[in-house]
Design a protein around this motif. Structure first.
Motif, short mmCIF file in Angstrom:
data_model
loop_
_atom_site.label_atom_id
_atom_site.label_comp_id
_atom_site.label_asym_id
_atom_site.label_seq_id
_atom_site.Cartn_x
_atom_site.Cartn_y
_atom_site.Cartn_z
N THR A 52 -39.35 55.64 -38.17
CA THR A 52 -40.42 55.02 -38.98
C THR A 52 -40.93 56.03 -40.01
OG1 THR A 52 -42.08 55.69 -37.37
CG2 THR A 52 -41.20 53.45 -37.16
N CYS A 53 -41.67 55.52 -40.96
CA CYS A 53 -42.21 56.37 -42.03
C CYS A 53 -43.14 57.43 -41.45
CB CYS A 53 -42.96 55.48 -43.01
SG CYS A 53 -43.94 56.43 -44.17
N SER A 54 -42.91 58.67 -41.84
CA SER A 54 -43.70 59.76 -41.26
C SER A 54 -45.14 59.78 -41.78
CB SER A 54 -43.01 61.10 -41.51
OG SER A 54 -42.73 61.21 -42.87
N PHE A 55 -45.38 59.18 -42.94
CA PHE A 55 -46.78 59.08 -43.39
C PHE A 55 -47.58 58.29 -42.34
CE2 PHE A 55 -44.93 59.57 -47.73
CZ PHE A 55 -45.72 60.61 -48.18
N LEU A 56 -46.94 57.22 -41.88
CA LEU A 56 -47.64 56.34 -40.95
C LEU A 56 -47.63 56.92 -39.54
CD1 LEU A 56 -46.18 53.05 -42.41
CD2 LEU A 56 -48.48 53.92 -42.72
N ARG A 57 -46.48 57.43 -39.16
CA ARG A 57 -46.36 58.03 -37.82
C ARG A 57 -47.32 59.21 -37.72
NH1 ARG A 57 -41.49 61.03 -36.95
NH2 ARG A 57 -40.85 59.88 -38.80
N LEU A 91 -49.04 44.71 -50.21
CA LEU A 91 -48.27 45.40 -51.24
C LEU A 91 -47.55 46.57 -50.61
CD1 LEU A 91 -50.37 45.82 -54.46
CD2 LEU A 91 -48.06 44.98 -54.27
N TYR A 92 -46.37 46.84 -51.08
CA TYR A 92 -45.50 47.85 -50.52
C TYR A 92 -45.15 47.48 -49.09
CZ TYR A 92 -46.34 50.66 -54.69
OH TYR A 92 -46.41 51.10 -55.96
N CYS A 93 -45.35 48.43 -48.16
CA CYS A 93 -44.63 48.24 -46.91
C CYS A 93 -45.40 47.45 -45.86
CB CYS A 93 -44.26 49.60 -46.34
SG CYS A 93 -45.70 50.50 -45.82
N HIS A 94 -44.62 46.88 -44.96
CA HIS A 94 -45.15 46.11 -43.85
C HIS A 94 -45.73 47.05 -42.80
CE1 HIS A 94 -45.41 42.58 -41.44
NE2 HIS A 94 -44.74 43.13 -40.45
N ALA A 153 -35.48 60.46 -51.58
CA ALA A 153 -35.52 59.23 -50.79
C ALA A 153 -36.13 59.49 -49.43
CB ALA A 153 -34.10 58.67 -50.66
N HIS A 154 -37.36 59.12 -49.29
CA HIS A 154 -38.12 59.33 -48.06
C HIS A 154 -37.48 58.49 -46.95
CE1 HIS A 154 -41.45 59.89 -45.42
NE2 HIS A 154 -41.95 58.67 -45.56
N TRP A 155 -36.99 59.16 -45.96
CA TRP A 155 -36.16 58.56 -44.91
C TRP A 155 -36.73 57.28 -44.31
CZ3 TRP A 155 -31.70 58.14 -42.68
CH2 TRP A 155 -31.60 57.78 -41.35
N GLY A 156 -37.97 57.28 -43.96
CA GLY A 156 -38.52 56.15 -43.21
C GLY A 156 -39.01 55.01 -44.08
N CYS A 157 -38.87 55.14 -45.40
CA CYS A 157 -39.46 54.11 -46.25
C CYS A 157 -38.44 53.06 -46.65
CB CYS A 157 -40.08 54.72 -47.50
SG CYS A 157 -40.87 53.46 -48.51
N ARG A 158 -38.52 51.91 -46.00
CA ARG A 158 -37.59 50.82 -46.35
C ARG A 158 -37.92 50.27 -47.73
NH1 ARG A 158 -35.83 53.33 -42.44
NH2 ARG A 158 -37.09 52.94 -40.62
N PHE A 159 -39.21 50.24 -48.02
CA PHE A 159 -39.63 49.65 -49.28
C PHE A 159 -38.98 50.39 -50.46
CE2 PHE A 159 -42.59 50.22 -52.84
CZ PHE A 159 -42.51 48.96 -53.36
N LEU A 160 -39.05 51.72 -50.44
CA LEU A 160 -38.49 52.48 -51.56
C LEU A 160 -36.97 52.53 -51.49
CD1 LEU A 160 -41.16 55.31 -51.55
CD2 LEU A 160 -40.87 53.61 -53.33
N SER A 161 -36.45 52.75 -50.28
CA SER A 161 -34.99 52.89 -50.15
C SER A 161 -34.26 51.61 -50.54
CB SER A 161 -34.59 53.19 -48.72
OG SER A 161 -35.33 54.23 -48.21
S1 SF4 Z 1 -44.60 52.45 -48.79
FE1 SF4 Z 1 -43.01 53.68 -47.85
S2 SF4 Z 1 -43.77 55.76 -47.96
FE2 SF4 Z 1 -45.49 54.42 -48.27
S3 SF4 Z 1 -46.39 54.19 -46.24
FE3 SF4 Z 1 -45.02 52.49 -46.57
S4 SF4 Z 1 -43.10 53.16 -45.66
FE4 SF4 Z 1 -44.34 54.97 -45.97
#
Ligand code: SF4
Lengths: 523, 336
Positions: free
Chosen positions: B24-29, B51-54, B274-282
């Motif tokens: 999972t995204c490390s920002f959130l983890r 907006l952006y990620c779930h 490419a931030h590994w855990g980010c599905r939204f960006l990847s």
């Molecule tokens: S948009 Fe991407 S980088 Fe930002 S919190 Fe969500 S998963 Fe993480």
């Protein structure tokens, strides 16, 4: 005297001669006739233990022949024959009709010689054989056979829908896409799913750290597996499925594409949002296919979908018993059939099947398991669980319970009724921000299905389930329910490792004896 | 913040020990870990948007339960152009603001909101000018400095101080442009940076800029994509701002804006961390790469993690940058 009197009716000379040779060699007294009408004359003079008839014959088909013979035998109070139907064209319609006849056996040509002879022998072995259809073909072969036959026929039927291509077929990927609208437009809804093939083409458009099911679905799309579709509706339930839509319409060559926007909370806003998404979908379908979708069409479609949901719920309910008459593998196949074909025909066939399934006596050995989590459409995981001593009796999955649970209100304002069903009444998925609601509803299922342990399956990189898991685990564990988390990939999974983990889980269940009694939870 | 102070190993590990997957995204983890470790102050409420990620909404919802504090959620329709969308989002913002005020036992003051919108507009105007100045050759500002403004922008628009910061930045860059002062002694290549950066090191950006003289002249994260807002119509204006986010909606919307940066900032190559855990960006990365093929713009994707330094390999990243710069050089030589 021979082993029994048999009448064979078939308009195909080659079949007639082949069976004649076989049965005479086996010692049966055989009469052969090449048309149903002639048979009506013959039976007035001879009592047959068994009448084997072809189904498709000119003028007078197999079903008419059987009905007429039964009428003649009843009126003349003569001995009643048993019947066997043989056919090379087993479509769902025919299957429905035949199953209502209550005959001894239905066989699909070409058949195995030994199975055929065995069936005849068993039929004529029954002492009361001359007095009626005591042993119908459902009883003789049990639930497993009946259900397997249903699956085989319906699969064939669904396949034929694609080949014959009568009505336009619209693909959909997610259980929040309202099939009702596709049906209301006069189209066939068809769920697109991935396959067990290596991912190569889709890597060009989607990165490797995205859910492998989405990648697999795109792979099939790019491969041309879904070229029969007249369009695709992708439910934008996650960040990744939205990009699946982009990639599909850009690269997979589909005439019509639509992203169906799905809200993420269960509140009044979500119903407004969902309603708007339906209206947008209707506008787009009407515009592209130059058609009109009326309120009446939608109301009818709601009722058709509700019917499917009720039937599948009925079938699923049989799994609450100590010895479920339907296996999890069969249940998976049946749900897949519901999602990939004409609902009307499916409903008729499934209603018939439900009439025929009989409760199984005794208790099935094994720990009762609830399987929950990510998309899962492969039988291998069910096989593995079974081989480790578990029986999956309920699946909180989008390919099963989350597909058919919850009915839409029937009556006025069908668009709002659909929105309410998907937001309020359908079992929620983790693509909604709703860990609490999800945990609560899982606890209900655990109680209803007398679950001993939960296997939480996550597809690698499937964020909604990865994020939800810690909360669900905490709640269920707090209620004393053992939870095992396993992670797989849609296409490539080390089955051995998964098996070892499931085996270890079963060992812990054994030591806790949670087999039939589910720990109560006052949370 | 935690990544800069190298506290992340600890908070990520504690989250993982509590069933939060490393995928999972490390920002959130990391946020979850920080909460478990009591590094975070007690919030009055938690708020997330669709907006952006779930994952961010799921994480905030979960934390709201742990803190026993209200969770507010703004549902932004993906079909941003639909006639209902603006009013639908505006109504939610209004309701949430009222609830927030109620929750904090304060009176909701619409005039304060209008003032915040006014400040936001002023800061925005300066920032638009800043981005205009950055189109100059040589670039007046390097990505290594500019990228962290993106985070500040996200948090401080609407404050008076932000106006002053943006104005100061604007004057500074204006002075540099007017005096033709470049940020590098030689600007060999001009780079567009996608996504964020690893917050535990500036090495990849510095290596690109200082060693290879490949100036990061613009970062997508710093793009001002929204129009000025109307203080007299604050809720609808805020709704419009949310709906105009180009990362939301079909991928073409995003690709179009990336392509326009390529032209406006005279870009030679694109680098994405490419931030590994980010599905939204990847999820859009490969399609972007494909779309830029016909523009003959090389794209370098550096897989990594913005927060989690455990798998970071400096040597590997530098090798990949070397190869990328080599391609840029070859292209330049071919063009003569
Ligand atoms: S948009 Fe991407 S980088 Fe930002 S919190 Fe969500 S998963 Fe993480």
């Amino acid at each position: 005297m021979g082993k029994g009197k048999v009448l064979l009716i078939d308009d195909n000379e080659i079949v007639l001669r082949a069976i004649e040779k076989l049965l005479i060699k086996e010692g049966y007294e055989l009469t052969v006739i090449d048309d149903g009408k002639k048979a009506l004359e013959v039976i007035k003079n001879i009592s047959f233990n068994l009448i084997i008839t072809d189904l498709r014959m000119p003028d007078f088909d197999g079903i008419q022949t059987i009905e007429k013979i039964r009428q003649i035998q009843a009126e003349s109070k003569s001995s009643l024959s048993k019947f066997m139907i043989i056919t090379a064209y087993p479509d769902a319609d025919v299957f429905d009709k035949v199953s209502r006849l209550n005959i001894y056996r239905f066989m699909i040509k070409p058949f195995d010689k030994d199975i055929f002879l065995d069936a005849i022998e068993k039929c004529l072995d029954v002492k009361e054989g001359m007095r009626g259809e005591k042993s119908d073909f459902w009883e003789t072969f049990g639930n497993k056979k009946i259900i397997d036959d249903f699956i085989a026929k319906q699969t064939e039927y669904n396949k034929r829908l694609i080949i014959q291509k009568g009505l336009p077929i619209l693909g959909w990927n997610n259980t929040y896409v309202p099939e009702e609208i596709i049906i209301a437009a006069g189209f066939i809804p068809y769920r697109v799913m991935g396959a067990s093939i290596p991912i190569s083409l889709s890597k060009t458009y989607l990165s490797g750290n995205l859910c492998s099911n989405v990648q697999s679905v795109l792979e099939c799309g790019l491969n041309g597996d879904y070229n029969f579709l007249d369009g695709i509706i992708i439910g934008g339930s996650t960040d990744v499925t939205k990009r699946l839509y982009d990639a599909w319409v850009r690269y997979a060559n589909v005439p019509f594409g639509h992203l169906f926007d799905i809200p993420k909370r269960f509140d009044e806003n979500a119903i407004i949002h969902y309603r708007e998404s339906i209206c947008f979908l209707i506008e787009e379908i009407e515009k592209y296919f130059k058609t009109k979708i009326s309120g009446l069409n939608i109301a009818e479609a709601v009722s058709i979908c509700n019917k499917s949901r009720k039937l599948l719920t009925g079938l699923n309910a049989l799994r609450k018993t100590a010895n479920p008459p339907v296996t999890p593998q069969q249940f998976l196949e049946i749900c897949k059939l519901a999602m990939t074909g004409d609902k009307n025909s499916f409903n008729i066939s499934l209603a018939n099947l439900l009439d025929k399934i009989k409760p199984e006596a005794g208790e099935k050995e094994g720990f009762r398991i609830l399987l929950t989590g990510s998309f899962q459409d492969q039988p291998w995981l069910l096989d593995v669980i079974e081989s480790c001593g578990g029986i999956v009796v309920c699946e909180d999955l989008c390919t099963r319970y989350r597909y058919f649970s919850g009915l839409a209100r029937e009556g006025s304002d069908p668009i709002s009724a659909i929105a309410e069903r998907y937001i309020k009444f359908k079992a929620p998925s983790a693509t909604f921000v709703s860990q609490d609601e999800r945990a609560e509803y899982l606890l209900d299922l655990i109680k209803e299905f007398k679950i001993g342990g939960v296997i939480y399956h996550i597809l690698k990189f499937d964020d909604p389930y990865l994020f939800e898991f810690p909360d669900i685990k905490e709640t269920l564990s707090g209620c004393g329910i053992p939870v095992l988390r396993i992670e797989t990939e849609h296409n490539t999974t080390a089955v051995g490792q998964i098996m070892t983990r499931i085996q270890a889980f079963m060992e812990t269940l054994k030591s806790g004896n949670p087999r039939r009694e589910t720990a109560g939870c006052n949370k | 913040m935690f990544a800069n102070s190298h506290l992340t190993d600890d908070i990520l590990r504690i989250a993982e020990d509590n069933n939060h997957s490393r995928d999972t995204c490390s920002f959130l983890r990391g946020t979850v870990g920080a909460v478990i470790n009591n590094y975070m102050p007690m919030p009055d409420f938690l708020i997330a948007t669709s907006l952006y990620c779930h994952g961010s909404a799921q994480t905030f919802y979960s934390l709201s339960k742990k803190y026993n504090r209200p969770f507010y959620y703004i549902d932004v329709p993906y079909d941003y152009n639909r006639p209902y969308a603006i009013d639908y989002v505006a109504k939610q913002i209004e309701n949430i603001m009222l609830k927030m005020a109620d929750n904090c036992k304060r009176e909701f003051n619409i005039n304060k909101l209008k003032t915040a919108i006014e400040y936001s507009n002023q800061a925005r105007d300066y920032y638009v000018e800043v981005n205009e100045l950055r189109k100059n050759k040589p670039t007046p500002m390097l990505g290594g400095e500019a990228i962290d403004y993106a985070i500040m922008l996200a948090h401080t628009f609407g404050c008076k101080e932000m106006v002053e910061i943006c104005e100061t930045l604007y004057r500074e860059l204006k002075g540099r442009v007017d005096s033709r002062i470049g940020s590098l002694d030689e600007e060999r290549h001009r780079i567009l940076w996608r996504q964020l950066r690893p917050y535990y090191t500036l090495a990849p950006l510095e290596y690109l800029e200082r060693k290879h003289r490949a100036a990061i002249v613009f970062e997508e994260a710093n793009h001002v994509y929204w129009e000025r807002m109307d203080p007299e119509d604050p809720f609808r204006s805020l709704a419009r701002k949310l709906l105009s986010n180009y990362g939301f909606g079909e991928v073409q919307r995003w690709l179009d804006s990336t392509k326009s940066f390529v032209v406006d900032y005279s870009i030679d190559g694109i680098v994405e961390f490419a931030h590994w855990g980010c599905r939204f960006l990847s999820a859009s990365t490969q399609m972007l790469k494909d779309a830029l093929r016909d523009k003959d713009i090389p794209v370098l994707i550096l897989d990594g993690d913005c927060i989690d330094r455990r798998d970071y390999s400096d040597g590997q990243i530098k090798t990949r940058i070397d190869a990328f710069v080599e391609i840029l050089g070859r292209k330049k030589r071919l063009k003569g």
